[in-house]
Scaffold this motif. Structure first.
Motif, PDB file in Angstrom:
ATOM      1  N   PHE A 149       8.760 -12.368   4.164  1.00 47.83           N
ATOM      2  CA  PHE A 149       8.945 -12.673   5.587  1.00 47.83           C
ATOM      3  C   PHE A 149       8.589 -14.134   5.868  1.00 47.83           C
ATOM      4  CE2 PHE A 149       9.866  -8.406   6.163  1.00 47.83           C
ATOM      5  CZ  PHE A 149       9.995  -8.036   7.490  1.00 47.83           C
ATOM      6  N   TYR A 209       9.189  -4.532   9.478  1.00 45.32           N
ATOM      7  CA  TYR A 209       8.283  -4.392   8.336  1.00 45.32           C
ATOM      8  C   TYR A 209       8.484  -3.041   7.667  1.00 45.32           C
ATOM      9  CZ  TYR A 209       3.914  -4.598   5.657  1.00 45.32           C
ATOM     10  OH  TYR A 209       2.985  -4.608   4.639  1.00 45.32           O
ATOM     11  N   ILE A 265       6.056  -8.188   0.792  1.00 50.19           N
ATOM     12  CA  ILE A 265       6.741  -8.198   2.087  1.00 50.19           C
ATOM     13  C   ILE A 265       6.274  -9.380   2.921  1.00 50.19           C
ATOM     14  CG2 ILE A 265       7.057  -6.970   4.271  1.00 50.19           C
ATOM     15  CD1 ILE A 265       6.899  -4.352   2.695  1.00 50.19           C
ATOM     16  N   GLU A 266       4.973  -9.587   2.973  1.00 48.95           N
ATOM     17  CA  GLU A 266       4.441 -10.705   3.757  1.00 48.95           C
ATOM     18  C   GLU A 266       4.966 -12.038   3.235  1.00 48.95           C
ATOM     19  OE1 GLU A 266       0.145 -12.628   5.159  1.00 48.95           O
ATOM     20  OE2 GLU A 266       0.202 -10.775   3.985  1.00 48.95           O
ATOM     21  N   ALA A 279       8.332  -9.084  12.257  1.00 49.37           N
ATOM     22  CA  ALA A 279       7.796  -7.993  11.444  1.00 49.37           C
ATOM     23  C   ALA A 279       7.549  -6.714  12.232  1.00 49.37           C
ATOM     24  CB  ALA A 279       6.512  -8.443  10.748  1.00 49.37           C
ATOM     25  N   GLU A 302       2.867  -4.707  -0.013  1.00 53.44           N
ATOM     26  CA  GLU A 302       2.499  -5.381   1.235  1.00 53.44           C
ATOM     27  C   GLU A 302       2.447  -6.893   1.051  1.00 53.44           C
ATOM     28  OE1 GLU A 302      -1.138  -3.484   2.311  1.00 53.44           O
ATOM     29  OE2 GLU A 302      -0.141  -1.754   3.254  1.00 53.44           O
TER      30      GLU A 302
END
Length: 258
Positions: free
Chosen positions: A122, A95, A118-119, A131, A115
């Protein structure tokens, strides 16, 4: 014209020129172009040149932008480039590695937006379970997936991927290509991917370009590009091009020529 246009491009390393006066067919928004060809045919050099790494000459336009006239920082916001080399085995968790890569290119991103991106990335790649794993504890294939996340998370207008499936098994190869295609469809970005697996390229790319010794020897839809003659010229292999039950061509390599 919108999309990617490459005309009369020459590039190489030090005093060795690898590609000479190369022009690609126009690549419209939302399109995935697959680069095929043997080792040392110029695929990586082409991607590096489009990304603005190393010396090159020629015309590279993305939508209304002449990429060669942009600053390095501005170019990096538009172009996402994933080289063959894997992300380093640092003490960062996955992460954090993706966060750092995003911040390096687009430092003005709001923390909440980064954020969330990124979530989402992923999850889209199916690597949410990685992560909080340290990069130094990940396998080569897992680090390759994190490297792809570092590029996809920024949603660039041009995605340049150099062998992104090389360290992956079949399931993850398909997962990667599916995630890339979804991003292109959602954002209208252009994707260019260097790939060794001819049959995977046929099934997943909208257009193909075959390189041999720094030149494009065939380009266009797979049905027009993938022929025994082209494969013989590029790879030195005798082959057959058959059609599966879904009407998709596939290559059967029989023997090396010469």
């Amino acid at each position: 014209m919108s999309g990617l246009i490459v005309r009369h491009l020459s590039a190489g390393y030090s005093k060795r020129q690898v590609i000479r006066d190369l022009s690609l067919p126009a690549v419209p928004p939302g399109t995935l172009l697959g680069l095929l060809g043997p080792n040392a045919s110029g695929k990586s050099t082409l991607l590096r040149a489009i990304a603005g790494q190393g010396r090159s000459s020629g015309r590279i336009r993305l939508d209304d932008e002449d990429l060669n006239l942009l600053s390095h920082a501005k170019r990096a916001t538009l172009v996402g480039y994933l080289p063959q080399s894997l992300p380093g085995t640092t003490s960062l968790v996955a992460y954090e590695a993706v966060m750092a890569a995003c911040r390096a290119v687009q430092p003005n991103f709001q923390t909440d937006a980064v954020e969330d991106a990124i979530e989402s990335t992923f999850d889209d790649l199916g690597i949410g379970h990685l992560a909080l794993e340290r990069m130094s504890h990940l396998s080569g294939g897992q680090r390759q997936m994190v490297g792809l996340a570092q590029v996809l998370v920024r949603r660039p207008k041009l995605l340049l991927l150099d062998e992104p499936t090389s360290a992956l098994d079949l399931r993850w190869q398909l997962s990667v290509i599916s995630a890339v295609r979804r991003m292109l469809e959602q954002t209208g970005a252009v994707g260019v991917i260097a790939i060794h697996d001819i049959n995977l390229a046929i099934r997943t790319c909208d257009q193909l370009a075959v390189l041999d010794r720094g030149e494009i020897i065939a380009s266009g839809p797979a049905a027009n590009v993938i022929t025994p003659d082209v494969i013989a010229q590029a790879y030195g292999v005798s082959s057959r091009v058959e059609t599966c039950s879904r009407g998709i061509p596939f290559v059967l390599a029989d023997r090396a020529l010469g």
